[in-house]
Design a protein around this motif. Structure first.
Motif, PDB file in Angstrom:
ATOM      1  N   THR A 529      -6.774  -4.878  -0.957  1.00 26.51           N
ATOM      2  CA  THR A 529      -7.684  -4.495   0.123  1.00 26.51           C
ATOM      3  C   THR A 529      -7.522  -3.022   0.466  1.00 26.51           C
ATOM      4  N   ILE A 530      -6.291  -2.554   0.489  1.00 29.43           N
ATOM      5  CA  ILE A 530      -6.053  -1.135   0.745  1.00 29.43           C
ATOM      6  C   ILE A 530      -6.571  -0.301  -0.418  1.00 29.43           C
ATOM      7  N   ALA A 531      -6.325  -0.751  -1.644  1.00 29.69           N
ATOM      8  CA  ALA A 531      -6.801  -0.015  -2.811  1.00 29.69           C
ATOM      9  C   ALA A 531      -8.318   0.065  -2.831  1.00 29.69           C
ATOM     10  N   GLN A 578      -7.456   6.068   4.309  1.00 30.86           N
ATOM     11  CA  GLN A 578      -7.123   7.126   3.364  1.00 30.86           C
ATOM     12  C   GLN A 578      -5.758   7.738   3.672  1.00 30.86           C
ATOM     13  N   ARG A 579      -5.418   7.803   4.947  1.00 30.39           N
ATOM     14  CA  ARG A 579      -4.112   8.337   5.342  1.00 30.39           C
ATOM     15  C   ARG A 579      -2.991   7.446   4.809  1.00 30.39           C
ATOM     16  N   VAL A 580      -3.162   6.137   4.945  1.00 30.69           N
ATOM     17  CA  VAL A 580      -2.149   5.201   4.447  1.00 30.69           C
ATOM     18  C   VAL A 580      -2.124   5.193   2.925  1.00 30.69           C
ATOM     19  N   GLN A 581      -3.269   5.305   2.290  1.00 39.29           N
ATOM     20  CA  GLN A 581      -3.293   5.399   0.829  1.00 39.29           C
ATOM     21  C   GLN A 581      -2.460   6.582   0.344  1.00 39.29           C
ATOM     22  N   GLN A 582      -2.575   7.682   1.046  1.00 38.43           N
ATOM     23  CA  GLN A 582      -1.790   8.860   0.660  1.00 38.43           C
ATOM     24  C   GLN A 582      -0.304   8.617   0.873  1.00 38.43           C
ATOM     25  N   ALA A 607       0.147   4.252  -6.862  1.00 35.90           N
ATOM     26  CA  ALA A 607       0.439   4.229  -5.423  1.00 35.90           C
ATOM     27  C   ALA A 607       1.128   2.905  -5.161  1.00 35.90           C
ATOM     28  N   ALA A 608       2.214   2.899  -4.364  1.00 34.82           N
ATOM     29  CA  ALA A 608       3.008   1.673  -4.296  1.00 34.82           C
ATOM     30  C   ALA A 608       3.808   1.599  -3.008  1.00 34.82           C
ATOM     31  N   LYS A 609       4.436   0.453  -2.810  1.00 33.04           N
ATOM     32  CA  LYS A 609       5.368   0.277  -1.693  1.00 33.04           C
ATOM     33  C   LYS A 609       6.448  -0.706  -2.112  1.00 33.04           C
ATOM     34  N   THR A 610       7.693  -0.279  -1.914  1.00 33.07           N
ATOM     35  CA  THR A 610       8.839  -1.132  -2.197  1.00 33.07           C
ATOM     36  C   THR A 610       9.141  -2.015  -0.991  1.00 33.07           C
ATOM     37  N   GLY A 611       9.901  -3.064  -1.225  1.00 27.83           N
ATOM     38  CA  GLY A 611      10.277  -3.943  -0.123  1.00 27.83           C
ATOM     39  C   GLY A 611      11.561  -4.686  -0.407  1.00 27.83           C
ATOM     40  N   THR A 612      12.347  -4.898   0.649  1.00 27.62           N
ATOM     41  CA  THR A 612      13.566  -5.690   0.555  1.00 27.62           C
ATOM     42  C   THR A 612      13.712  -6.461   1.857  1.00 27.62           C
ATOM     43  N   ALA A 613      13.673  -7.776   1.781  1.00 25.61           N
ATOM     44  CA  ALA A 613      13.808  -8.612   2.969  1.00 25.61           C
ATOM     45  C   ALA A 613      15.141  -9.339   2.933  1.00 25.61           C
ATOM     46  N   ASN A 624      15.187 -10.588  -0.723  1.00 26.29           N
ATOM     47  CA  ASN A 624      14.001 -10.748  -1.565  1.00 26.29           C
ATOM     48  C   ASN A 624      13.540  -9.363  -1.972  1.00 26.29           C
ATOM     49  N   GLN A 625      13.449  -9.118  -3.259  1.00 23.87           N
ATOM     50  CA  GLN A 625      12.946  -7.836  -3.751  1.00 23.87           C
ATOM     51  C   GLN A 625      11.438  -7.944  -3.980  1.00 23.87           C
ATOM     52  N   THR A 626      10.698  -7.006  -3.416  1.00 25.64           N
ATOM     53  CA  THR A 626       9.240  -7.022  -3.589  1.00 25.64           C
ATOM     54  C   THR A 626       8.749  -5.632  -3.963  1.00 25.64           C
ATOM     55  N   PHE A 627       7.591  -5.611  -4.609  1.00 30.19           N
ATOM     56  CA  PHE A 627       6.989  -4.332  -4.996  1.00 30.19           C
ATOM     57  C   PHE A 627       5.494  -4.544  -5.142  1.00 30.19           C
ATOM     58  N   VAL A 628       4.698  -3.720  -4.468  1.00 28.49           N
ATOM     59  CA  VAL A 628       3.242  -3.799  -4.549  1.00 28.49           C
ATOM     60  C   VAL A 628       2.693  -2.422  -4.883  1.00 28.49           C
ATOM     61  N   GLY A 629       1.469  -2.411  -5.436  1.00 33.13           N
ATOM     62  CA  GLY A 629       0.862  -1.126  -5.735  1.00 33.13           C
ATOM     63  C   GLY A 629      -0.471  -1.260  -6.428  1.00 33.13           C
ATOM     64  N   TYR A 630      -1.040  -0.107  -6.801  1.00 30.95           N
ATOM     65  CA  TYR A 630      -2.302  -0.094  -7.524  1.00 30.95           C
ATOM     66  C   TYR A 630      -2.405   1.208  -8.299  1.00 30.95           C
TER      67      TYR A 630
END
Length: 696
Positions: A529-531, A578-582, A607-613, A624-630
């Motif tokens: 959705t962000i992409a 667009q600000r968050v995309q950057q 463009a991506a975001k790492t995650g660790t919960a 939990n290791q997570t990784f999202v992007g486009y």
């Protein structure tokens, strides 16, 4: 006066008199004959009519095929022969069915694994003489039962254990056949054994005349051309589930029909279901001998085909990426060794690949595929959701592009100290820097301000303001697909777990992805959705429905085409998106970006975001290791989410960076295939479905 003329006499012609007499004679003969037929010979003609039977059987046609987006057949039909038994409409005695089962056992091989102790008890009662059954209970005991079924259950309980243990292997085979015969419905072919051998077919053909109700029918079962790749999401077929029986009967199904029972097979049952063949069997008998038998058959037609959004070649690459990382992970998990990944086109919602791996602790199943885990399992996703948190802050007005918060430990009453992963904090960070370095405190500030807490000097939040902040945060998150229905074309999916209204400290955890849980597919839809500049697309597994054709290498005419569907446009402005995309691009290109070391040199501009919960299982801490992007950043054509749950902490031997490793392999494969495609790799032999034992 003139003389009067005499009147004429009117006489009927002699011919007409003869005609009337003839008609009278004919009517008399007809009445006499009808009397003879109805009164004298009526019973004989009724018996003659009963000797002629007309049975109509409807035989399942093969289901429609499934193709991937490049025309590769991924779900096929394996043609086979089945032996069936059809109960006549009039009641058939159990003894007669047992006699047929005894003869049938000599001609086919059957498995006895499904025979239960209750089946054995019923069989023993059936083979007992009346005297033997009567000895199971006294006359006084039988007198206590008003209901024959209760008396029968009491007899079952009295069957001696020694009789059960004395059953031979032949007895069990006969019982297995009889069990299947008894499960059938009147005038509906009940499968006794699927996939009979050529030798069995020959033996049966030679003996069908002495096996009433037994027949050999053309049949088919699902064949998965590429083995277990995407297998579970294709779904399963099997007998109509009892709880859905009325629904299917109202739609023209028969009780003995096989239907789709899960995932795509169930979702597109109306499409995949074939048009049944109709076989009309007319048999004329005299005494115990069959005088004449004729069979009229109306051919059926295979169901319509599905063209999926799936790229099977990419699917195999994603599965290989996960399996390779799981092999290298070793003993890195505090629970099951597992990982999940989704790749989709953010512009259309097409699911390009969706793979899962699960190795239950202490179990060696040999097959670790868990593709359905992407839609049925939910996890705390950690910092991967922070793009939604920043946009929520923008939308609620508690922060804005360029606004900075001081990243330092936060000490709230009744709540453990909360901080970013750098013990002393990052100092002043704005929204883009917060995404780049993954600042927790920036997200905490958004949560506190939404609840009316201006930390540290004026924190006036209360239960009402905290609950309102929970509602507002979840509403904004749901616009991205987090915690809500994704809309994917499957009969059922998980929504994740809403943690409800808890303390204010848990509200802070919600904003860093460590309170509510989401599925990997929801996480993929969120980043897509962000992409896609704020447009949330409906994920789709099926792109087209096509007519069946005889040549599997060709596809029939399009019956229905599913166009991309926009579910909603998030409320946030284009400038804020667009600000968050950057900021997500900074995660890869920024000097302190948490994914810089892995992806800065990749040509596809990620463009991506790492995650660790943080998670705790059996009092053992992990994450939990997570990784999202486009990618590519300027014109996104693929978005992804990777989740590796329940990993040990690094200090305890857990392998770090696994989600990023998987993402790198599958992104490299995706962009390499844009240059050269070799097609999916064939397996040694397709996997065949067993609809009678398939877990549905």
């Amino acid at each position: 006066m003139s003389k009067a003329r005499p009147k004429k006499k009117h006489h009927l012609p002699a011919r007409l008199n003869v005609l009337f007499f003839a008609v009278f004679i004919l009517f008399s003969a007809l009445i006499l004959r009808l009397g003879m037929v109805q009164i004298v010979q009526g019973e004989e003609f009724v018996k003659e009519l009963e000797r002629t039977s007309n049975t109509t059987a409807r035989i399942d046609a093969p289901r429609g095929l499934m193709y991937d987006r490049y025309g590769n057949v991924v779900v096929d039909n394996e043609l086979e022969l089945s032996v069936t038994y059809t109960n006549p409409s009039r009641a058939t005695s159990s003894t007669h069915m047992l006699e047929v089962a005894t003869e049938l056992e000599k001609l086919i091989d059957v498995e006895t694994d499904s025979v239960t102790d209750r089946d054995k008890q019923d069989y023993i009662l059936l083979t007992m003489t009346e005297e033997e059954r009567y000895e199971l209970m006294s006359k006084e005991e039988r007198a206590q039962f008003d209901d024959p079924s209760e008396e029968y259950r009491a007899e079952v309980d009295r069957v001696p254990e020694s009789a059960i243990n004395s059953l031979s292997e032949q007895d069990l085979r006969i019982l297995a056949i009889y069990r299947e015969m008894a499960r059938g419905y009147a005038n509906s072919p009940q499968r006794i054994k699927r996939g009979i051998t050529e030798e069995e077919a020959h033996r049966l053909s030679e003996n069908l005349d002495r096996l009433p109700g037994v027949d050999i029918l053309r049949d088919s079962r699902r064949s998965y051309v590429y083995g277990d790749s995407f297998r579970s999401l294709f779904g399963s077929t099997g007998p109509i589930p009892r709880e859905h029986l009325d629904y299917y009967l109202s739609r023209g199904y028969e009780r003995s029909d096989y239907v789709g029972t899960s995932f795509l097979e169930e979702q597109y049952e109306d499409v995949l279901r074939g048009q049944k063949a109709v076989m009309e069997s007319i048999t004329t008998s005299h005494g115990s001998q069959t005088v004449e038998r004729s069979v009229n058959e109306k051919l059926g037609q295979r169901g319509n085909d599905l063209v999926l959004a799936l790229d099977m070649e990419l699917q195999q690459k994603v599965e290989e990426s996960i399996e390779e990382e799981m092999r290298l992970a070793g003993n890195s998990f505090i629970l099951d060794r597992s990982a999940y990944a989704v790749m989709m086109d953010p512009r259309t919602g097409d699911i390009l690949a969706m793979a899962g791996f699960n190795d239950p602790a202490g179990q060696d199943s040999g097959n670790y595929s868990d593709h359905i885990g992407n839609v049925t399992k939910a996890f705390a996703m950690g910092s991967a959701v922070k793009a939604a948190s920043v946009l929520t802050g923008f939308q609620t007005g508690v922060t804005w592009p360029g606004n900075s918060f001081y990243d330092r430990p936060i000490d709230l009453p009744g709540t453990p100290i909360k901080r970013s992963y750098v013990p002393g904090g990052f100092g002043w960070v704005d929204d883009r820097k917060a995404l780049e370095v993954s600042s927790n405190v920036y997200m905490f500030e958004i949560a506190m301000l939404m609840a009316g807490c201006h930390y540290p000097n004026n924190c006036n939040w209360n239960r009402n303001s905290i609950n309102a902040a929970y509602d507002e945060a979840r509403f904004n998150f749901s616009q991205f697909g987090l915690g809500t229905e994704t809309g994917i074309d499957l009969p059922s999916t998980a929504l994740g777990v809403d943690g409800g209204y808890q303390a204010g400290g848990n509200l802070l955890d919600l904003m860093i992805g460590q309170f509510d849980t989401y599925t990997p597919l929801q996480l993929a839809q969120y980043i897509s959705t962000i992409a896609n500049d704020g447009y949330r697309m409906k994920p789709r597994l099926v792109r087209e429905i096509r007519e069946p054709v005889s040549d599997k290498d060709e596809q029939g005419a399009v019956v229905q085409k599913f166009e991309p569907t926009v579910l909603n446009r998030i409320d946030m402005s284009d400038a804020h998106i667009q600000r968050v995309q950057q900021g997500l691009r900074d995660v890869v290109t920024g000097t302190r970006g948490t994914a810089r070391s892995r992806f800065i040199d990749r040509p596809y501009q990620l463009a991506a975001k790492t995650g660790t919960a943080q998670v705790t299982v059996n009092e053992v801490e992990g994450n939990n290791q997570t990784f999202v992007g486009y990618a590519p950043f300027d014109n996104p054509e693929v978005a992804f989410a990777v989740v590796v749950p329940n990993v040990k902490l690094e200090s305890r031997g857990g392998r770090q960076g696994m989600a990023q490793n998987i993402a790198q392999r599958m992104l490299d494969a995706y962009f390499d295939m844009k240059e050269e495609r070799n097609g999916p790799e064939m397996v040694d032999s397709p996997v065949l479905e067993d609809p009678d034992t398939e877990e549905n």
